[in-house]
Design an enzyme around this catalytic site. Structure first.
Site, PDB file in Angstrom:
ATOM      1  N   LYS A 169     -13.602   1.867  -3.220  1.00 24.35           N
ATOM      2  CA  LYS A 169     -14.336   2.285  -2.080  1.00 24.35           C
ATOM      3  C   LYS A 169     -15.547   3.369  -2.658  1.00 24.35           C
ATOM      4  O   LYS A 169     -16.793   3.091  -2.201  1.00 24.35           O
ATOM      5  CB  LYS A 169     -13.479   3.008  -1.189  1.00 24.35           C
ATOM      6  CG  LYS A 169     -12.464   2.317  -0.373  1.00 24.35           C
ATOM      7  CD  LYS A 169     -11.808   3.113   0.768  1.00 24.35           C
ATOM      8  CE  LYS A 169     -10.483   2.804   1.105  1.00 24.35           C
ATOM      9  NZ  LYS A 169      -9.840   3.527   2.057  1.00 24.35           N
ATOM     10  N   HIS A 183       7.343 -26.391   1.156  1.00 23.08           N
ATOM     11  CA  HIS A 183       6.557 -27.407   0.498  1.00 23.08           C
ATOM     12  C   HIS A 183       5.377 -26.701  -0.222  1.00 23.08           C
ATOM     13  O   HIS A 183       4.623 -27.478  -0.674  1.00 23.08           O
ATOM     14  CB  HIS A 183       6.383 -28.499   1.432  1.00 23.08           C
ATOM     15  CG  HIS A 183       7.219 -29.127   2.208  1.00 23.08           C
ATOM     16  ND1 HIS A 183       7.575 -30.354   1.755  1.00 23.08           N
ATOM     17  CD2 HIS A 183       7.949 -28.889   3.198  1.00 23.08           C
ATOM     18  CE1 HIS A 183       8.494 -30.701   2.600  1.00 23.08           C
ATOM     19  NE2 HIS A 183       9.056 -30.041   3.490  1.00 23.08           N
ATOM     20  N   GLU A 218       0.885  -1.274   0.161  1.00 27.01           N
ATOM     21  CA  GLU A 218       0.070   0.050  -0.085  1.00 27.01           C
ATOM     22  C   GLU A 218       0.751   1.423  -0.064  1.00 27.01           C
ATOM     23  O   GLU A 218       0.520   2.203  -0.527  1.00 27.01           O
ATOM     24  CB  GLU A 218      -0.879  -0.069   1.179  1.00 27.01           C
ATOM     25  CG  GLU A 218      -2.163   0.706   1.011  1.00 27.01           C
ATOM     26  CD  GLU A 218      -3.207   0.472   1.954  1.00 27.01           C
ATOM     27  OE1 GLU A 218      -4.368  -0.113   1.422  1.00 27.01           O
ATOM     28  OE2 GLU A 218      -3.014   0.576   3.242  1.00 27.01           O
TER      29      GLU A 218
HETATM   30  O1  PA5 Z   1      -2.838   1.402   5.830  1.00 26.69           O
HETATM   31  C1  PA5 Z   1      -3.854   2.279   5.894  1.00 26.69           C
HETATM   32  O2  PA5 Z   1      -3.720   3.492   5.783  1.00 26.69           O
HETATM   33  C2  PA5 Z   1      -5.073   1.550   5.365  1.00 26.69           C
HETATM   34  O3  PA5 Z   1      -4.951   0.409   4.950  1.00 26.69           O
HETATM   35  C3  PA5 Z   1      -6.112   1.770   6.476  1.00 26.69           C
HETATM   36  O4  PA5 Z   1      -5.813   1.232   7.628  1.00 26.69           O
HETATM   37  C4  PA5 Z   1      -7.499   1.024   6.147  1.00 26.69           C
HETATM   38  O5  PA5 Z   1      -7.906   1.562   4.854  1.00 26.69           O
HETATM   39  C5  PA5 Z   1      -8.450   1.481   7.047  1.00 26.69           C
HETATM   40  O6  PA5 Z   1      -8.801   2.699   7.406  1.00 26.69           O
HETATM   41  P1  PA5 Z   1      -9.164   3.358   8.510  1.00 26.69           P
HETATM   42  O7  PA5 Z   1      -8.187   3.157   9.519  1.00 26.69           O
HETATM   43  O8  PA5 Z   1      -9.175   4.751   8.441  1.00 26.69           O
HETATM   44  O9  PA5 Z   1     -10.639   2.817   8.790  1.00 26.69           O
END
Ligand code: PA5
Length: 446
Positions: free
Chosen positions: A414, A302, A281
């Site tokens: 989203k 494995h 990410e």
């Molecule tokens: O690492 C990140 O920023 C994302 O994976 C968020 O943690 C995830 O989208 C959840 O977001 P939030 O904590 O605002 O609910």
């Protein structure tokens, strides 16, 4: 004893010595940025300015949570993966037969069947719910929050609010408004601390403390790794996280498009998905990045190891071991002759031998490999590894010229999901959805 990065097989294959020597030059370039971002509070995961406040909040929230046997955690992505890694590494009791003591249940999906099964088997009177969302508006988490709120209220009436804790932004977002208007117990996700960098804040540490894990040791281990970067304005060039970042960047430049995180600390296997999310990410941007691949030794020898060893030559490897693993049971003298070489040996010697075997095999296949050798498998070491990898991720993003702290591409899915569910304000997405469904289907049954 210390945690060690072992580099002797890192610059191999298509990587060349010149890739390594560029580091000093790059560090000079990025040191100023690091000093500036630390002092302006952009990198709180490194400097932990939130620690004193967190310790105060824990004194209040932890006794409330500890009144209950079960903690039901609602969160997704960075608001779930770090805490699950900590839970599985340091509180494995829950997964053993006849579990006793506190238990944490992480809901990080929207599978109605699994969610029902979990709620149907928990007693609301014995459960504290913890809803975690930095933004306070994530649909997956909020939808669970609404359902859990009803589930608690169904059993407890107005007292439901005493069994709901919220961890979210200090000021902004729906969840913060909800906490204020309903007087819910709440803890903060500090400013600028994005989900995947937040495991060592209340997000991961309240559940850890609930399970009796030494959460201060996690923080101390992490702080020790970050300390030179925070306190010494010239530390970047010599810091292991920057060395890792330079190596990872050089790998990408030479078309190594996958980065294996191979953990030979099996207790830490859930750090694989945590690292994968952190890396993917943060760095999958503008058509660039390397795909993180989480694997656990020896199990995955494995499974996917054949591909690592003899598939496309496009992989680098972070190979994680510990010099201090429990030896475990000893093989008896009564083993059959065929296996006599195991007589008197500790079961733990297999893990050590197989880790060496796999590491050597990867090196012989010219997979550039950095060996991360942990001094032990306790929480302080885990905190140290988390900090090392978080810092390395951010610095890799800087070297790539992208922002490692955002995740713009995942927003589209989203928005489309919200439009599909009928949320207002998504006119463009509704149009896009209609166009998507206009394309005639091409079905093939099987
Ligand atoms: O690492 C990140 O920023 C994302 O994976 C968020 O943690 C995830 O989208 C959840 O977001 P939030 O904590 O605002 O609910």
């Amino acid at each position: 004893m210390a945690n060690v990065l072992e580099w002797s097989r890192a610059y191999t294959g298509r990587l060349i010595a010149g890739d390594k020597t560029k580091r000093l030059e790059l560090a000079t370039h990025f040191q100023g940025r690091l000093n500036k971002e630390i002092s302006s509070g952009v990198l709180p995961f490194l400097s932990m300015p939130y620690r004193a406040r967190l310790e105060e909040d824990m004194k209040r929230a932890l006794p409330l949570a500890k009144k209950y046997r079960h903690m039901l955690l609602l969160g997704i992505g960075g608001s779930a993966l770090g805490l699950r890694a900590i839970q599985k590494a340091f509180a494995p009791n829950q997964d053993l037969p006849n579990p006793s003591g506190p238990a944490v249940w992480v809901c990080d999906n929207v599978c109605a069947e699994q969610f029902d099964a979990l709620l149907n088997s928990l007693d609301p009177k014995e459960t504290v719910a913890v809803c975690i969302s930095k933004s306070g508006g994530t649909i997956e988490t909020l939808s669970q929050y609404f359902l859990v709120k009803d589930w608690l209220a169904g059993a407890l009436g107005n007292d439901w609010a005493k069994q709901m804790i919220v961890i979210t932004d200090a000021q902004k977002g729906y969840l913060r408004e909800e906490a204020k208007s309903l007087s819910l117990e709440s803890l903060e996700v500090p400013d600028n601390l994005g989900g995947r960098y937040s495991a060592l804040s209340a997000v991961g540490l309240l559940p850890a403390a609930f399970l009796g894990i030494d959460w201060q040791a996690l923080l101390n281990g992490a702080a020790k790794v970050a300390q030179p970067l925070v306190q010494d304005p010239h530390a970047l060039a010599g810091h292991p996280s920057f060395a890792l970042a330079c190596w990872a960047d050089a790998l990408m430049e030479h078309n190594y498009n996958q980065l294996i995180y191979f953990s030979y600390i099996p207790q830490w296997s859930t750090y694989g998905p945590w690292f994968a999310q952190l890396w993917a990410e943060s760095l999958g941007k503008e058509g660039r990045g390397s795909m993180p691949v989480a694997a656990t030794g020896v199990t995955d020898q494995h499974s996917v190891n054949q591909m690592f060893l003899d598939g496309p030559r496009d992989k680098g490897c972070l190979f994680v071991t510990s010099t201090k693993q429990a030896p475990g049971r000893t093989f008896g003298q009564n083993l059959p002759e065929k296996w006599s070489w195991l007589r008197g040996k500790a079961f733990g010697s297999l893990l050590e031998a197989e880790a060496i075997g796999t590491r050597m095999a990867l090196c012989k296949s010219a997979v550039p490999l950095v060996h991360i050798e942990m001094e032990d498998t306790g929480p302080a070491s885990a905190g140290a590894m988390m900090m090392l990898l978080e810092a390395a991720t951010v610095f890799t993003g800087w070297l790539m010229g992208i922002n490692p702290l955002d995740q713009p591409a995942v927003e589209l899915g989203k928005r489309l999901a919200n439009a599909r569910l009928g949320a207002s304000g998504y006119a463009d997405e509704e149009k896009d959805l209609a166009e998507f469904f206009d394309v005639p289907r091409q079905d093939q049954t099987f």
